[in-house]
Design a protein around this motif. Sequence first.
Motif, short mmCIF file in Angstrom:
data_model
loop_
_atom_site.label_atom_id
_atom_site.label_comp_id
_atom_site.label_asym_id
_atom_site.label_seq_id
_atom_site.Cartn_x
_atom_site.Cartn_y
_atom_site.Cartn_z
N LYS A 170 0.83 -1.20 0.00
CA LYS A 170 0.00 0.00 0.00
C LYS A 170 0.87 1.26 0.00
O LYS A 170 0.53 2.25 -0.66
N THR A 171 1.97 1.19 0.74
CA THR A 171 2.87 2.34 0.78
C THR A 171 3.56 2.51 -0.57
O THR A 171 3.70 3.64 -1.07
N TYR A 172 3.98 1.41 -1.18
CA TYR A 172 4.63 1.48 -2.49
C TYR A 172 3.69 2.07 -3.54
O TYR A 172 4.11 2.88 -4.39
N LEU A 173 2.42 1.69 -3.51
CA LEU A 173 1.48 2.17 -4.52
C LEU A 173 1.32 3.68 -4.48
O LEU A 173 0.93 4.30 -5.48
N LYS A 174 1.62 4.30 -3.33
CA LYS A 174 1.58 5.76 -3.24
C LYS A 174 2.95 6.40 -3.42
O LYS A 174 3.07 7.46 -4.04
N SER A 175 3.98 5.78 -2.86
CA SER A 175 5.30 6.42 -2.88
C SER A 175 6.10 6.08 -4.12
O SER A 175 6.98 6.83 -4.52
N LYS A 176 5.81 4.90 -4.71
CA LYS A 176 6.53 4.41 -5.90
C LYS A 176 8.04 4.28 -5.66
O LYS A 176 8.83 4.41 -6.58
N ASN A 177 8.42 3.99 -4.42
CA ASN A 177 9.84 3.76 -4.11
C ASN A 177 10.20 2.34 -4.52
O ASN A 177 9.83 1.37 -3.86
N GLU A 178 10.94 2.21 -5.62
CA GLU A 178 11.22 0.89 -6.16
C GLU A 178 12.15 0.06 -5.28
O GLU A 178 12.28 -1.15 -5.47
N ASP A 179 12.77 0.70 -4.29
CA ASP A 179 13.58 -0.06 -3.34
C ASP A 179 12.73 -1.00 -2.50
O ASP A 179 13.26 -1.91 -1.87
N TYR A 180 11.42 -0.78 -2.48
CA TYR A 180 10.53 -1.65 -1.72
C TYR A 180 10.25 -2.98 -2.43
O TYR A 180 9.80 -3.94 -1.80
N LEU A 181 10.47 -3.03 -3.73
CA LEU A 181 9.98 -4.16 -4.52
C LEU A 181 10.65 -5.48 -4.17
O LEU A 181 10.00 -6.53 -4.20
N ASP A 182 11.92 -5.46 -3.83
CA ASP A 182 12.59 -6.72 -3.50
C ASP A 182 11.93 -7.36 -2.28
O ASP A 182 11.68 -8.58 -2.26
N LEU A 183 11.65 -6.58 -1.27
CA LEU A 183 11.03 -7.11 -0.06
C LEU A 183 9.59 -7.55 -0.33
O LEU A 183 9.13 -8.58 0.21
N ILE A 184 8.89 -6.83 -1.17
CA ILE A 184 7.54 -7.25 -1.57
C ILE A 184 7.58 -8.59 -2.28
O ILE A 184 6.81 -9.51 -1.98
N ASN A 185 8.51 -8.73 -3.22
CA ASN A 185 8.59 -9.98 -3.99
C ASN A 185 9.06 -11.16 -3.14
O ASN A 185 8.61 -12.29 -3.34
N ARG A 186 9.94 -10.90 -2.18
CA ARG A 186 10.35 -11.97 -1.27
C ARG A 186 9.17 -12.45 -0.42
O ARG A 186 9.03 -13.64 -0.13
N THR A 187 8.34 -11.50 -0.02
CA THR A 187 7.15 -11.85 0.75
C THR A 187 6.19 -12.68 -0.09
O THR A 187 5.64 -13.70 0.38
N ALA A 188 5.97 -12.28 -1.32
CA ALA A 188 5.09 -13.03 -2.22
C ALA A 188 5.62 -14.44 -2.45
O ALA A 188 4.85 -15.41 -2.47
N GLU A 189 6.93 -14.57 -2.59
CA GLU A 189 7.54 -15.89 -2.78
C GLU A 189 7.28 -16.78 -1.57
O GLU A 189 6.95 -17.97 -1.70
N HIS A 190 7.43 -16.21 -0.37
CA HIS A 190 7.22 -17.02 0.82
C HIS A 190 5.77 -17.46 0.95
O HIS A 190 5.49 -18.65 1.16
N ILE A 191 4.83 -16.52 0.84
CA ILE A 191 3.42 -16.85 1.06
C ILE A 191 2.90 -17.77 -0.04
O ILE A 191 2.17 -18.74 0.25
N SER A 192 3.29 -17.53 -1.28
CA SER A 192 2.75 -18.32 -2.39
C SER A 192 3.43 -19.67 -2.56
O SER A 192 2.78 -20.65 -2.95
#
Length: 457
Positions: A170-192
């Motif tokens: 939710k924070t990324y969708l507003k801030s567009k800080n691409e440094d967040y994407l690695d942590l988002i993708n790691r989370t998706a990998e774990h949950i999925s």
Amino acid sequence: MSQSKSILVALFMISSSMILNGQENSAGRIPEYEIPYELPSVETIQEVLNRIRVYYESTSTQSIVDSQTGEKITDFTTFNPNAEPSPGFSSSYSYTHGVVLSAFEYIDDVTGDKSFFADNTKFFDFVVQNLPYFQKNSDNIHSEKIGNWGRILDFEALDDCGSIGAALIKTYLKSKNEDYLDLINRTAEHISNNQFRLDDGTLARHRPQYQSVWADDMYMSVPFLINMGVLTGDNKYFDDAVRQVLQMADRLYIPEEELFDHGWSVTSADYDPRFYWGRANGWVMMSMAEVLSILPEGYQGRDQILHLYRSMVRSLANLQDGSGFWYNLLDKNNTYTETSCTAMFTFAIAKGINEGWINHVYGPVALTGWNAIKTRVLENGAVDGTCEGTTFAHDNTYYYHRGKSIYATHGYGPVLYAGAEMIRLLQNEKIEIINTSFGSINSTFHFLLKSEWPEKK
């Protein structure tokens, strides 16, 4: 009748009339409410939300410190094996912090007050700027956890990443800080792909029983999955979110009670003992509200989730205490009234009215819930009366004796969410709220849908 008797009868009639009139006007007939039965204002709610935010900001310096000395580390050229994030709630990478940050993002939408969302970018920037220091030196870390960042280098459970991962999206969708994407993708990998699941794909744990399903895990996974669908545009995340709600409900939802059992395991299966813990049901309600907010109408499974949501609202309205609170064990009114579940239900019910998922007649349930909640927000902004972290247990004695305090951080995010949704409810132009009459012997709130009534001339 003699004149003297006539006078006596007249005096008796006058006296009786005075007594009856006295009873009619007696203050004893006016209800005495434990918590004021009144309509809150947007301004008073905003004051509570700001007080909580200020307290939250005071809980940590958001810096990297030496765990032995407490001194701030400024030289990152060599690795300090005692390095960890500064202690305190606002530095933690935890699921309870995730609820707060998601609530801050929501308050930004509702009120336009940017001071809340500023805390989101401040925290997540702090994380992504300092995480490489620990990643590059992971072999020199002597513990599986980095202070209050937990297992951020190697997620093991949904608690480690799901709730706060949803806030990160939710924070990324507003801030567009691409440094967040690695942590988002790691989370998706774990949950999925990495988190343990039952054979049918239901997210589960080997704790405390082998192959256990927790109601709590709906919130630890579903908000992330549904928001990952928003981020990526890939419906596989929507589908998985729907699957988790419905398949967890298959095991945990008890139709005759219209509530969720706290947990289920393969071992006990159909004969699992049932404990209707308040916060577990709160996690479920918040998860379903998030899914219903995002899934398009007509999406497969949405109507089934909406039915579950509506049935739970009906049951919860009946179980609410006269103070406005709900109990730690929902069906046992000799357990204590608990803050976090009360806030979760208040949010979910107000949200349902605002979105048109449930009937507006539930408005007083949310309103009295908020009036109760605000009594637990202390002068310094700390939220009191929240049940401590609670495992999936199998006896009433455990649930009855759970501690509660301001340090159980599970209550902060839900209270913030509840306040934001109550602001929306008070500002809902489709609804007219008939206020109570102070000092009346028979006066209640009425929420009216304006479109059902003839226009007033």
